[in-house]
Scaffold this active site. Structure first.
Site, PDB file in Angstrom:
ATOM      1  N   ASP A 415       3.933  -4.540   2.404  1.00 16.07           N
ATOM      2  CA  ASP A 415       5.044  -5.459   2.168  1.00 16.07           C
ATOM      3  C   ASP A 415       4.435  -6.850   1.941  1.00 16.07           C
ATOM      4  O   ASP A 415       3.329  -7.134   2.426  1.00 16.07           O
ATOM      5  CB  ASP A 415       5.970  -5.461   3.382  1.00 16.07           C
ATOM      6  N   ASP A 614       6.525  -5.558   8.501  1.00 15.37           N
ATOM      7  CA  ASP A 614       6.811  -6.240   9.759  1.00 15.37           C
ATOM      8  C   ASP A 614       8.286  -6.523   9.976  1.00 15.37           C
ATOM      9  O   ASP A 614       8.673  -6.984  11.045  1.00 15.37           O
ATOM     10  CB  ASP A 614       6.054  -7.570   9.828  1.00 15.37           C
ATOM     11  N   ASP A 618      11.866  -3.295   6.520  1.00 23.22           N
ATOM     12  CA  ASP A 618      10.760  -2.382   6.253  1.00 23.22           C
ATOM     13  C   ASP A 618      10.889  -1.077   7.033  1.00 23.22           C
ATOM     14  O   ASP A 618      10.143  -0.126   6.765  1.00 23.22           O
ATOM     15  CB  ASP A 618       9.422  -3.042   6.637  1.00 23.22           C
TER      16      ASP A 618
END
Length: 727
Positions: A415, A614, A618
């Site tokens: 990400d 995080d 996600d």
């Protein structure tokens, strides 16, 4: 080696059904309805025997008890050795020398009687744990190593008793010299000594959980009724205010209310630098306060604290099972009956050949050499060391299945925000359009975002406050996932988000398009601000890239792993960030719900995928990936979903976690290979009468020790950035 290290074969569905459980000490699969159980930290644990239960509850006391049994056994064996040496000395010196010693005639105290007296305490005191373990194995129908040792040594002992006291009941003619008391005693001594040495090694190499437990503070300074009261830390309740003084451990999780200090969090995160704490900062129970004094509000207590959850995760991971171990379990389920059959065939064959004593020795040797203790500890030993090493370095691995999947890993997906970048963007540009003012654009955006926890929203609020702008009250605030946020100020509808948000409302963004393109080309995130049906301006933000991100990407690529950047941001911004860290493939403008779909698409292409993230958005992708790797500074949802948790906010630990996983898996395979080869070679040698039972016991103990020692080598594995894992 644990008291019952063999792991009984059970299919995975049996565990999934909830009826079966795994002994956390020896790894045996047991039936919850018949097994012994204990509660700890709100979780039930089940045990195959009282020995395992005692080891779990008080490992130090059980180690002392084992030391006592070892002492008794070794003392008996030493006495046997001295007796045997005395006999040789007497023969060498000649019978005339014995007449010098005024020993009265003791016709009953023959050679065999002396052996019987010396061995009996070894058999029933030193070897008592084998009998208890064997009884539990029979009762629960989980035949284990204790059963094989108890059977083998009992045959040797009671056959010798029959030779000595009841020779007429035996099928062959025997003499007093045909006893095998020494065989039984030495086997028990060797096995107990092997267990004791293994427990000592494991105690030194698997102290991760004990170190974590030691972090729990004993006393907390709680403010109750306006007074400071000292209470046991476990009595603190959520919502209470606590005072932390210089040099003290923080009693529980919470957020600072007043005061400032620095906190050493290295015991949990592995991060060497102290962390500054000020009003609003989160604090973690078990970490060590510096020189300041502060008051904080407890948010999570007891089993809900981060420390308790970490301890639970490490405990579960250290007693987990990999697929390769389940294969070993299934083989072992057929192995023990086969061993007993081979031992009986050896006894019968040698007896028919006219050598019953040789058949008896072969029977005992087969049982002892085949004890599957090395198989039982192969996976737990490596997991204990590997997971413990990870915990010491701020890397939490959920268990054996995660380790196994890491070995086949081919793609790592990162990400962007908060993972590759710091996740703390700052406002760089405020561009008003038309008649709007710069301060007006920033004020409206900050008012709508004032209650938001999103990093971009927080950056806008910080920028407004830094410029001294007074914020209006916003109402009817509503987040639109993947698009932006809306609200109402003084009756006017305010929009804040990307092009898709304004397109949904039918608002033209043509006047802002040139600005958007230029800002995005610079790698900035551009947000549109609108009122009613018109665009008021553009706010641009830049999120700095973590300095270690490029190093982590390069290390993964050097290991032959493909790296992908996954972002909800626009293509230009995502590609700019990707170029700066060396990532070639970018998947951008992905809505939160579509991140999991992107992972599935990669898996459909035959990739074994790890997702690193995080944030809350996600979590679906972390759960969908073959391995979810959650950055420890991220949300609780991400942590709960991840298979690997990185307590430090350092993406280089992704590389370290993969290296550690592969190194641990390699040790498990080495251990299982050695255990299978050892038994495959040893059993036929013993069956053909070429292996003395005493040597079989020594070899069996040595095999278990070799598995433990091989696992301990994991402590030397170099898993840090720029280093290759080695055995």
């Amino acid at each position: 080696m644990n008291p019952s290290p063999m792991r009984h074969s059970q299919p995975l569905p049996a565990l999934a059904s909830g009826k079966m459980a795994k002994d956390p000490v020896c790894g045996m699969i047991v039936d919850k309805t018949t097994a012994l159980s204990r509660e700890r930290g709100g979780r039930s644990y089940y045990f195959c025997s009282e020995t395992c239960l005692r080891t779990f509850e008080s490992p130090e006391n059980e180690l002392k008890a084992l030391k006592t049994r070892v002492t008794i056994a070794l003392t008996g064996v030493l006495a046997l050795a001295l007796l045997r040496a005395g006999a040789f000395i007497a023969l060498a010196a000649g019978a005339t020398l014995l007449t010098w010693v005024p020993i009265p005639a003791l016709p009953w105290f023959t050679w065999g009687i002396w052996l019987f007296l010396l061995v009996t305490p070894v058999q029933f005191i030193g070897g008592w744990s084998f009998y208890k373990g064997a009884w539990n194995a029979i009762r629960t129908r989980n035949i284990n190593m204790d059963f094989l040792i108890a059977l083998g040594t009992s045959v040797a002992y009671f056959y010798s008793v029959a030779v000595l006291f009841f020779p007429e009941v035996l099928p062959v003619k025997v003499a007093e010299r045909d006893v095998y008391f020494e065989v039984s005693a030495v086997i028990i001594a060797f096995v107990l000594l092997g267990r004791y040495m293994e427990e000592i090694i494991k105690k030194k190499s698997s102290a991760a959980v004990r170190r974590l437990l030691d972090l729990k503070p004993a006393i907390a300074h709680v403010i109750r009724d306006g007074q400071e009261v000292d209470l046991p830390a476990e009595n603190v309740m959520a919502g209470e205010y606590l005072i932390v003084k210089p040099g003290e451990k923080i009693p529980t999780d919470g957020a600072v209310r007043e005061g400032r200090s620095t906190v050493d969090e290295s015991m949990l995160t592995g991060e060497s630098m102290p962390v500054d704490k000020h009003p609003g900062s989160a604090v973690i129970g078990g970490t060590l306060n510096g020189s300041g004094v502060f008051t904080f509000k407890a948010s999570r207590v007891g089993a809900d604290t981060a420390l308790a959850q970490i301890i639970k995760m490490v405990e579960e991971a250290q007693t987990s099972t990999a697929q390769v171990q389940r294969l070993a379990d299934r083989v072992t389920g057929y192995f023990v009956p086969a061993v007993v059959t081979v031992a009986l065939l050896a006894l019968v064959s040698w007896s028919l050949a006219g050598s019953f004593p040789q058949g008896l020795l072969a029977f005992i040797a087969v049982l002892i050499i085949s004890c599957p203790c090395a198989l039982g500890v192969a996976t737990p030993a490596a997991l204990m060391v590997g997971v413990g090493k990870g915990a010491d370095n701020g890397i939490l691995i959920r268990g054996g299945e995660v380790l196994e999947r890491a070995e086949q890993l081919s793609t790592v997906v990162f990400d962007k925000t908060g993972t590759i970048t710091r996740g703390e963007p700052n406002v760089t540009d405020v561009i008003p359009l038309g008649t709007a003012l710069e301060s007006e654009v920033l004020m409206l955006a900050a008012a709508v975002e004032s209650g938001s926890e999103h990093p971009l929203g927080a950056a806008i609020v910080r920028a407004a406050r830094h410029r001294g702008i007074n914020l209006h009250k916003a109402t009817d605030i509503n987040g639109v996932a993947g698009h932006g946020i809306e609200g109402r100020i003084d009756g006017h509808k305010i929009w804040l988000g990307n092009r898709r948000l304004f397109a949904r409302q039918g608002i033209s963004t043509e006047a802002a398009e040139e600005h958007l393109i230029n800002l995005e080309a610079d790698g900035k995130t551009a947000i549109l601000v609108g009122e009613g049906n018109r665009v008021l301006g553009v706010i641009a933000m830049a999120d700095t890239i973590k300095p270690e991100a490029a190093e982590a990407v390069a290390a993964l690529q050097a290991a032959g792993i493909k790296v992908v950047l996954l972002s909800g941001d626009n293509h230009r911004t995502a590609e700019t960030v990707a170029r700066q860290v060396g990532i070639e493939r970018v998947i951008a403008e992905v809505l939160p719900d579509d991140k999991a779909a992107a992972i599935r698409q990669l898996q459909a292409q035959g990739q074994v995928v790890a997702m690193v993230g995080d944030g809350v958005n996600d979590a679906p992708a972390l759960a969908t990936a073959d391995i979810g790797i959650a950055i420890g500074s991220g949300s609780d949802v991400a942590k709960e979903t991840g298979g690997i948790i990185l307590l430090k906010n350092d993406v280089r630990d992704v590389v370290s976690a993969i290296r550690l996983s592969r190194a641990t898996m390699l040790k498990i395979k080495q251990n299982l290979f050695w255990a299978f080869i050892y038994n495959s070679i040893g059993i036929p040698i013993a069956a053909f009468g070429l292996l003395n039972p005493i040597l079989a016991a020594a070899a069996m103990a040595l095999s278990s020790l070799s598995v433990i020692a091989n696992s301990v080598l994991l402590k030397r594995a170099r898993i840090g950035s720029g280093q290759e894992a080695r055995s």
